[in-house]
Design a protein around this motif. Structure first.
Motif, mmCIF file in Angstrom:
data_model
loop_
_atom_site.group_PDB
_atom_site.id
_atom_site.type_symbol
_atom_site.label_atom_id
_atom_site.label_comp_id
_atom_site.label_asym_id
_atom_site.label_seq_id
_atom_site.Cartn_x
_atom_site.Cartn_y
_atom_site.Cartn_z
ATOM 1 N N GLY A 1 0.841 -1.173 0.070
ATOM 2 C CA GLY A 1 0.195 -0.185 0.015
ATOM 3 C C GLY A 1 0.618 1.432 -0.079
ATOM 4 O O GLY A 1 2.095 1.341 -0.295
ATOM 5 N N ALA A 2 0.255 2.516 0.518
ATOM 6 C CA ALA A 2 0.955 3.718 0.420
ATOM 7 C C ALA A 2 1.489 3.893 1.894
ATOM 8 O O ALA A 2 0.874 3.556 2.834
ATOM 9 C CB ALA A 2 -0.019 4.661 0.076
ATOM 10 N N THR A 3 2.674 4.697 1.915
ATOM 11 C CA THR A 3 3.471 4.822 3.014
ATOM 12 C C THR A 3 4.005 6.216 3.166
ATOM 13 O O THR A 3 4.599 6.553 2.245
ATOM 14 C CB THR A 3 4.825 3.777 3.085
ATOM 15 O OG1 THR A 3 4.180 2.425 3.185
ATOM 16 C CG2 THR A 3 5.260 4.052 4.663
ATOM 17 N N LEU A 4 3.519 6.863 4.205
ATOM 18 C CA LEU A 4 4.264 8.422 4.419
ATOM 19 C C LEU A 4 5.439 8.233 4.783
ATOM 20 O O LEU A 4 5.881 7.743 5.737
ATOM 21 C CB LEU A 4 3.261 8.790 5.280
ATOM 22 C CG LEU A 4 3.314 10.496 5.533
ATOM 23 C CD1 LEU A 4 2.865 11.302 4.479
ATOM 24 C CD2 LEU A 4 2.698 11.154 6.909
ATOM 25 N N ILE A 5 6.309 9.100 3.945
ATOM 26 C CA ILE A 5 7.644 9.337 4.476
ATOM 27 C C ILE A 5 7.842 9.986 5.648
ATOM 28 O O ILE A 5 7.493 11.497 5.384
ATOM 29 C CB ILE A 5 8.384 9.749 3.124
ATOM 30 C CG1 ILE A 5 8.336 8.655 1.858
ATOM 31 C CG2 ILE A 5 9.794 10.092 3.511
ATOM 32 C CD1 ILE A 5 9.020 9.364 0.792
ATOM 33 N N HIS A 6 8.208 9.728 6.572
ATOM 34 C CA HIS A 6 8.613 10.502 7.885
ATOM 35 C C HIS A 6 9.594 10.022 8.892
ATOM 36 O O HIS A 6 9.593 8.460 8.971
ATOM 37 C CB HIS A 6 7.176 10.669 8.831
ATOM 38 C CG HIS A 6 7.222 12.045 9.550
ATOM 39 N ND1 HIS A 6 7.032 13.145 9.178
ATOM 40 C CD2 HIS A 6 7.682 12.054 10.848
ATOM 41 C CE1 HIS A 6 7.435 14.191 10.016
ATOM 42 N NE2 HIS A 6 7.580 13.335 11.098
ATOM 43 N N GLU A 7 10.624 10.654 9.264
ATOM 44 C CA GLU A 7 11.625 10.016 10.163
ATOM 45 C C GLU A 7 12.560 9.110 9.402
ATOM 46 O O GLU A 7 14.007 9.241 9.407
ATOM 47 C CB GLU A 7 11.073 9.537 11.378
ATOM 48 C CG GLU A 7 10.312 10.188 12.057
ATOM 49 C CD GLU A 7 9.873 9.418 13.692
ATOM 50 O OE1 GLU A 7 9.653 10.121 14.338
ATOM 51 O OE2 GLU A 7 9.336 8.019 13.306
ATOM 52 N N LEU A 8 12.151 8.185 8.744
ATOM 53 C CA LEU A 8 13.082 7.419 7.684
ATOM 54 C C LEU A 8 13.196 8.258 6.354
ATOM 55 O O LEU A 8 12.220 8.819 5.876
ATOM 56 C CB LEU A 8 12.636 6.153 7.431
ATOM 57 C CG LEU A 8 12.636 5.354 8.883
ATOM 58 C CD1 LEU A 8 11.961 3.829 8.292
ATOM 59 C CD2 LEU A 8 13.935 4.982 9.379
ATOM 60 N N THR A 9 14.003 8.003 5.794
ATOM 61 C CA THR A 9 14.212 8.555 4.447
ATOM 62 C C THR A 9 13.543 7.652 3.198
ATOM 63 O O THR A 9 13.060 6.648 3.560
ATOM 64 C CB THR A 9 15.515 8.816 3.763
ATOM 65 O OG1 THR A 9 16.125 7.437 3.639
ATOM 66 C CG2 THR A 9 16.505 9.432 4.820
ATOM 67 N N GLU A 10 13.330 8.314 2.161
ATOM 68 C CA GLU A 10 12.451 7.622 0.998
ATOM 69 C C GLU A 10 13.370 6.305 0.598
ATOM 70 O O GLU A 10 12.942 5.362 0.209
ATOM 71 C CB GLU A 10 12.177 8.309 -0.167
ATOM 72 C CG GLU A 10 11.458 7.620 -1.357
ATOM 73 C CD GLU A 10 11.071 8.684 -2.495
ATOM 74 O OE1 GLU A 10 10.760 8.137 -3.412
ATOM 75 O OE2 GLU A 10 11.300 9.983 -2.101
ATOM 76 N N LYS A 11 14.662 6.715 0.430
ATOM 77 C CA LYS A 11 15.814 5.794 0.078
ATOM 78 C C LYS A 11 15.502 4.239 1.168
ATOM 79 O O LYS A 11 15.712 3.226 0.724
ATOM 80 C CB LYS A 11 17.137 6.041 0.147
ATOM 81 C CG LYS A 11 18.130 4.931 -0.468
ATOM 82 C CD LYS A 11 19.362 5.674 -0.530
ATOM 83 C CE LYS A 11 20.475 4.914 -1.189
ATOM 84 N NZ LYS A 11 21.707 5.473 -1.154
ATOM 85 N N GLU A 12 15.418 4.679 2.429
ATOM 86 C CA GLU A 12 15.420 3.634 3.475
ATOM 87 C C GLU A 12 14.034 2.872 3.318
ATOM 88 O O GLU A 12 14.253 1.789 3.389
ATOM 89 C CB GLU A 12 15.682 4.100 4.721
ATOM 90 C CG GLU A 12 17.058 4.764 5.178
ATOM 91 C CD GLU A 12 17.143 5.665 6.495
ATOM 92 O OE1 GLU A 12 17.973 5.250 7.236
ATOM 93 O OE2 GLU A 12 16.202 6.376 6.913
ATOM 94 N N ILE A 13 13.048 3.464 3.106
ATOM 95 C CA ILE A 13 11.852 2.997 2.835
ATOM 96 C C ILE A 13 11.807 1.913 1.736
ATOM 97 O O ILE A 13 11.327 0.820 1.867
ATOM 98 C CB ILE A 13 10.547 3.781 2.965
ATOM 99 C CG1 ILE A 13 10.590 4.359 4.252
ATOM 100 C CG2 ILE A 13 9.274 2.987 2.904
ATOM 101 C CD1 ILE A 13 9.798 5.725 4.463
#
Length: 426
Positions: free
Chosen positions: A58-70
């Protein structure tokens, strides 16, 4: 927006018009990137945010972690059954025969009840019904959909997702022989001298954990901060201090449910967790299009984020109507369901079981029930803006209503609707 476009398949314009707050959207800019499957937004050109869509997650909001990490996260997922459900009879498939409705059904009265939810009587209090499905004695006897919301549309369940977590926990409890009356296995509370150490799994299921967590969506509350400003929602919820002695006070909390979701992850293990709901529940019910979303840490957002068709939600209700027996398999034990529909004595208002609301009254006064015109054995999943799966064992009924009711209390006239549907069963 990201979920609506990439999961529900909504057009960006329709999503913005139907679901996003019009008073705020005039100050916001939202951009959909179909190449990297993301949505980005800003408010007055500031407060930038981004959500990414990943198939199966699904969709995940980018927060605290970086987009690259997610994006670098790797999870063991599973694929839906390779079948055409249009060729398979209900409930495992979508092949139905509306012409063989039982003779004791008053079709006119039933259709009147359903149609009433699609008629807007007050333009200032729109009820915005999108889908209604009625199942009687296991048979799908009626359904109706709003324009631009076909049968295959996936609907956000909001807090009905909590009831999904309840079912998943029932499966885990059976398979692992869990004692739900023992201390909940939460790392933040491991120390025996921590007052939260006495919180049990049952306390979390019944919303009596005692954690000081504010469930309020009109201000910068604990619930909003957890959902929109943290990468690990369960960790955020578990960090809250104790406000009441566990088991003594009912306090509805999305935090409790997200803690339960992480407990499932810890118990079943990383290799099994992300496929677990699909293998053990959804695909066994024919909920082949259903999806639960994860937060940035990879834990299912069990409090709020799941999408399914109206028929998928009806299948979920049918599991409970049939006492856990589905397609010749006992998916949930009768004992678990009996526990699910017993209210904690700590709830002195509307009754609540294991992440389900109950319609049995506090006293003999029927007006104290949430739905006075419905039987006392009714229990139901309930989500923001009027999402409901009603289960009425004494009437052999499962009733699904999905929509976006902005009226106060998300009141779309549910009590009168239930009354008329029940009356149509002669």
């Amino acid at each position: 927006m990201c979920s609506g476009v990439f999961i529900a398949g909504r057009n960006e314009g329709l999503k913005e018009k139907d679901d996003l707050p019009s008073d705020l959207m005039k100050y916001a800019t939202v951009t959909i990137d179909h190449k990297d499957l993301s949505a980005s937004s800003s408010f007055f050109g500031l407060a930038h945010s981004k959500a990414i869509y990943r198939p199966g997650l699904g969709a995940t909001l980018i927060h605290e972690l970086t987009e690259k990490e997610i994006r670098a996260q790797k999870f063991n997922l599973t694929s839906p059954p390779d079948v055409n459900q249009d060729d398979i009879p209900w409930p495992m498939g979508d092949k139905t025969d509306h012409y063989s409705i039982p003779s004791n059904i008053n079709r006119t009265l039933l259709q009147d009840a359903i149609s009433s939810l699609f008629i807007e009587k007050d333009r200032k209090k729109l009820i915005n019904t999108r889908a209604v499905v009625v199942v009687y004695d296991g048979k799908l006897i009626a359904e109706q959909y709003a324009r631009s919301w076909p049968r295959t549309s996936k609907h956000l369940g909001w807090s009905m997702t909590k009831s999904i977590i309840s079912a998943l926990f029932g499966i885990v409890a059976q398979e692992k022989n869990l004692d739900i009356n023992g201390p909940a296995p939460v790392s933040e509370w491991n120390e025996s001298d921590d007052p939260r150490h006495s919180i049990t799994i049952k306390d979390l299921l019944q919303q009596t954990s005692g954690l000081n967590f504010v469930e309020d969506y009109t201000s910068s509350s604990d619930a909003l901060k957890m959902l929109y400003l943290t990468s690990n929602m369960a960790k955020n919820a578990a960090s809250h201090a104790l406000g009441d002695k566990p088991g003594t006070q009912f306090s509805y909390s999305s935090g409790n449910t997200n803690i339960l979701s992480r407990i499932i992850r810890d118990i079943v293990g990383e290799n099994e967790y992300h496929s677990f709901p699909y293998r053990k529940l959804f695909y066994k019910l024919g909920m082949n299009s259903f999806i639960m979303e994860v937060d940035a840490s990879g834990t299912f957002v069990g409090s709020s984020y799941s999408y399914g068709t109206a028929r998928d939600w009806a299948r979920f209700g049918l599991l409970y109507l049939s006492n856990g027996l589905y397609n010749n398999e006992q998916i949930l034990s009768k004992d678990w369901i009996e526990q699910t529909i017993k209210s904690s004595g700590a709830n002195r208002g509307y009754r609540y079981g294991f992440q389900f609301w109950l319609n049995n009254p506090v006293s003999d006064d029927s007006s104290e029930r949430r739905f006075p015109n419905a039987p006392t054995d009714m229990y139901y999943a309930s989500g923001n803006l009027g999402q409901n799966v009603f289960i009425i064992p004494s009437k052999k009924l499962v009733i699904v209503r999905l929509g976006a009711t902005k009226a106060p209390g998300s009141d779309y006239g549910a009590d009168d609707f239930l009354k008329t549907v029940i009356a149509s069963i002669e």
